[in-house]
Design a protein around this motif. Structure first.
Motif, short mmCIF file in Angstrom:
data_model
loop_
_atom_site.label_atom_id
_atom_site.label_comp_id
_atom_site.label_asym_id
_atom_site.label_seq_id
_atom_site.Cartn_x
_atom_site.Cartn_y
_atom_site.Cartn_z
N LEU A 89 0.82 -1.22 0.00
CA LEU A 89 0.00 0.00 0.00
C LEU A 89 0.85 1.26 0.00
O LEU A 89 0.59 2.21 -0.78
CB LEU A 89 -0.93 -0.01 1.22
CG LEU A 89 -1.99 -1.12 1.23
CD1 LEU A 89 -2.81 -1.07 2.51
CD2 LEU A 89 -2.90 -1.01 0.01
N ILE A 90 1.86 1.34 0.85
CA ILE A 90 2.71 2.54 0.90
C ILE A 90 3.49 2.74 -0.40
O ILE A 90 3.51 3.86 -0.95
CB ILE A 90 3.65 2.47 2.12
CG1 ILE A 90 2.84 2.58 3.42
CG2 ILE A 90 4.71 3.57 2.06
CD1 ILE A 90 3.67 2.45 4.67
N PRO A 91 4.17 1.70 -0.96
CA PRO A 91 4.86 1.91 -2.24
C PRO A 91 3.93 2.36 -3.37
O PRO A 91 4.31 3.20 -4.20
CB PRO A 91 5.48 0.55 -2.54
CG PRO A 91 5.65 -0.08 -1.20
CD PRO A 91 4.48 0.38 -0.40
N LEU A 92 2.69 1.82 -3.41
CA LEU A 92 1.76 2.22 -4.47
C LEU A 92 1.31 3.67 -4.29
O LEU A 92 1.17 4.42 -5.27
CB LEU A 92 0.54 1.29 -4.47
CG LEU A 92 0.75 -0.12 -5.01
CD1 LEU A 92 -0.51 -0.95 -4.85
CD2 LEU A 92 1.18 -0.09 -6.48
N SER A 93 1.10 4.07 -3.04
CA SER A 93 0.63 5.45 -2.80
C SER A 93 1.73 6.48 -3.00
O SER A 93 1.45 7.64 -3.34
CB SER A 93 0.06 5.56 -1.39
OG SER A 93 1.07 5.29 -0.43
N GLU A 94 2.97 6.11 -2.81
CA GLU A 94 4.09 7.05 -2.92
C GLU A 94 4.73 7.06 -4.30
O GLU A 94 5.66 7.83 -4.54
CB GLU A 94 5.15 6.71 -1.87
CG GLU A 94 4.69 6.95 -0.44
CD GLU A 94 5.74 6.60 0.57
OE1 GLU A 94 6.78 6.00 0.15
OE2 GLU A 94 5.56 6.89 1.76
N ALA A 95 4.26 6.18 -5.19
CA ALA A 95 4.84 6.13 -6.54
C ALA A 95 4.49 7.40 -7.30
O ALA A 95 3.31 7.72 -7.49
CB ALA A 95 4.34 4.88 -7.27
#
Length: 519
Positions: A89-95
């Motif tokens: 979730l964090i990597p997808l939101s920060e991409a």
């Protein structure tokens, strides 16, 4: 008239059977059919919800990536929610840049597929699935929640020297413990799914090129033939794959020690392990395998041989000692030495029961105390075992129900049965001691010999995956005797056991050549 009524009833039954809708079993459907992912995202989520019967622990999380809406679905009781948050979730939101999902989520076990049934199976394992709108496939990520205890020494297989690690209930950890010990690229692991409802993970482990291919294939065939709905423990698998299920003798060796499993792998045997159990099953084995322990090889071979002989003596002693006492008191009083006749006579003359009922009563009492000690917490269990045994033993003697001699005999029998290193073989002793006692109470020594002959003949007929049960005594093989009843020095054990059926019989060559040069 009656015949006409019967015909009408038969016709109605046939019509009812035709009208019954045959609902396919979910498990069979999952295994047989391949359902391709649907372009409509909601239809895919609906299929998964229906596959899990709308269970409450199935969670769906909205995801947006690259201006595309998606759904992340997982079982919160199986998946690690912290891992999902940090790795997905964090990597997808920060991409920030438009990139491929595989470049953002660097999971070592990322898989892309279009089979929805595969998604259902993966969710059951603890993975999570990521769907996008108008997608022709979806992503599976490894987010399995690990709840395992640390590898501690097994309570039933403690050793004085050597490794103090033990298997745990997590299959991956157990396989890791074996891989750490056997750093060999030929170490093979094959996975199976058992239980139509439980889908339990089972693995067989062997060394390619060392284990006999026919034995490996036989193990695979027997495991694949299991069609039960649940595989609860290795005991379930044992009853499905053993050669002689009605025999009281154990034909599969269980161990919770990685070093013991390693030793048998290096002999060319096959290890079967299952998820949720700390036991490893080893095949093929012989009768003498149940009396070998890692301590035999961690101490001098003189002491190791003596201790192994003591264990074998304990088996036969626990099997026959109560019966011998019953036969002597009931039929063969004349063989008691003259100096002991008075002591034995004074001990038993006021007992109202025959020796057989004395022995039966005390044997049942010992088993009750043992079971109570196992079920209760450790401190209380030890107290029950010691205090209960002393109080009951003293009380029945003072009451005149059991003789002092019988107390001594049953106590020695219990000690010898606990000296057997295999719990399963100890149970065999307890089962077989009863018919021997009955034969002794009926025919004396003749009855004991008769039942022992039947037991030995039965053992000669047994085999474990093609290995004779009492090898190397029958059939006799001299080289294998060096590590069966006694233990020769390790440097002299040049060959593997013939009856382990290994492809390579030679284990080592001339390990002490340096000694010849020094002479």
């Amino acid at each position: 008239m009656i015949r006409n009524v019967q015909k009408l009833l038969k016709k109605k039954r046939k019509k009812q059977q035709k009208n019954i809708v045959q609902i396919p079993k979910p498990q069979d459907t999952l295994q047989e059919k391949e359902i391709i992912v649907h372009p409509v995202l909601e239809d895919n989520i609906k299929f998964i919800y229906e596959a899990f019967c709308n269970t409450d622990d199935l969670k769906v999380r909205d995801v947006t990536f690259d201006d595309r809406k998606g759904k992340l679905i997982y079982l919160e009781t199986m998946a690690d929610t912290k891992e999902i948050q940090q790795s997905i979730l964090i990597p997808l939101s920060e991409a920030e840049e438009t990139r491929n999902v595989r470049e953002i989520i660097t999971s070592p076990e990322l898989k892309i597929t279009n089979n929805l049934n595969e998604a259902v199976s993966a969710l059951l394992m603890g993975n999570c699935a990521l769907f996008f709108v108008d997608g022709t496939d979806f992503f599976l990520f490894n987010t399995i929640q690990v709840n395992a205890r640390t590898p501690e020494e097994p309570e039933n297989e403690k050793v004085v020297r050597g490794s103090h690690e033990g298997f745990v209930e997590n299959l991956n950890i157990n396989l890791n413990l074996i891989r750490e010990r056997v750093k060999n690229p030929q170490l093979m692991i094959k996975y199976f799914k058992l239980g139509k409802e439980t889908n339990s993970n089972v693995a067989i482990v062997y060394i390619n090129g060392l284990a006999n291919p026919s034995v490996v294939e036989e193990v695979k065939k027997r495991i694949e033939s299991i069609s039960t709905g649940m595989v609860f423990s290795p005991g379930y698998i044992e009853e499905f794959i053993e050669d002689h299920p009605f025999s009281p003798f154990q034909q599969i060796l269980f161990t919770e020690r990685p070093d013991r499993a390693e030793a048998h792998l290096m002999e060319g045997r096959v290890v079967v392990m299952s998820e949720g159990s700390a036991d490893a099953s080893i095949v093929p084995v012989t009768f003498f395998s149940f009396f070998q322990t890692p301590d035999d090889y961690n101490i001098r071979f003189y002491a190791g041989s003596i201790f192994r002989l003591i264990r074998l003596f304990s088996f036969w002693g626990a099997l026959t000692l109560p019966a011998i006492y019953i036969a002597v008191v009931g039929f063969h009083f004349e063989i008691i030495p003259y100096d002991l006749i008075t002591l034995v006579k004074s001990s038993i003359e006021n007992i109202p029961f025959p020796p057989f009922f004395e022995a039966l009563f005390m044997a049942i009492t010992i088993e009750l105390i043992r079971e109570a000690g196992i079920r209760l917490p450790s401190p209380i269990g030890q107290t029950i075992g010691i205090v209960g045994g002393l109080i009951i033993g003293d009380a029945v003697v003072n009451a005149g129900l059991v003789s002092n001699m019988m107390i001594i005999v049953i106590a020695l029998t219990a000690i010898m049965s606990f000296g057997i290193p295999s719990y399963e073989m100890g149970n065999t002793v307890r089962i077989l001691s009863l018919p021997i006692m009955i034969a002794a109470a009926t025919l004396g020594f003749v009855g004991i010999v008769f039942v022992l002959m039947i037991i030995i003949i039965h053992m000669c007929k047994l085999d474990s995956f093609g290995t004779p049960y009492i090898a190397p005594l029958s059939p006799l093989h001299g080289k294998d005797l060096k590590d069966a009843i006694v233990r020769f020095p390790v440097w002299s054990l040049d060959h593997r056991s013939k009856y382990a059926l290994a492809q390579k019989q030679v284990r080592q060559r001339a390990s002490r050549e340096w000694g010849k040069n020094d002479r």
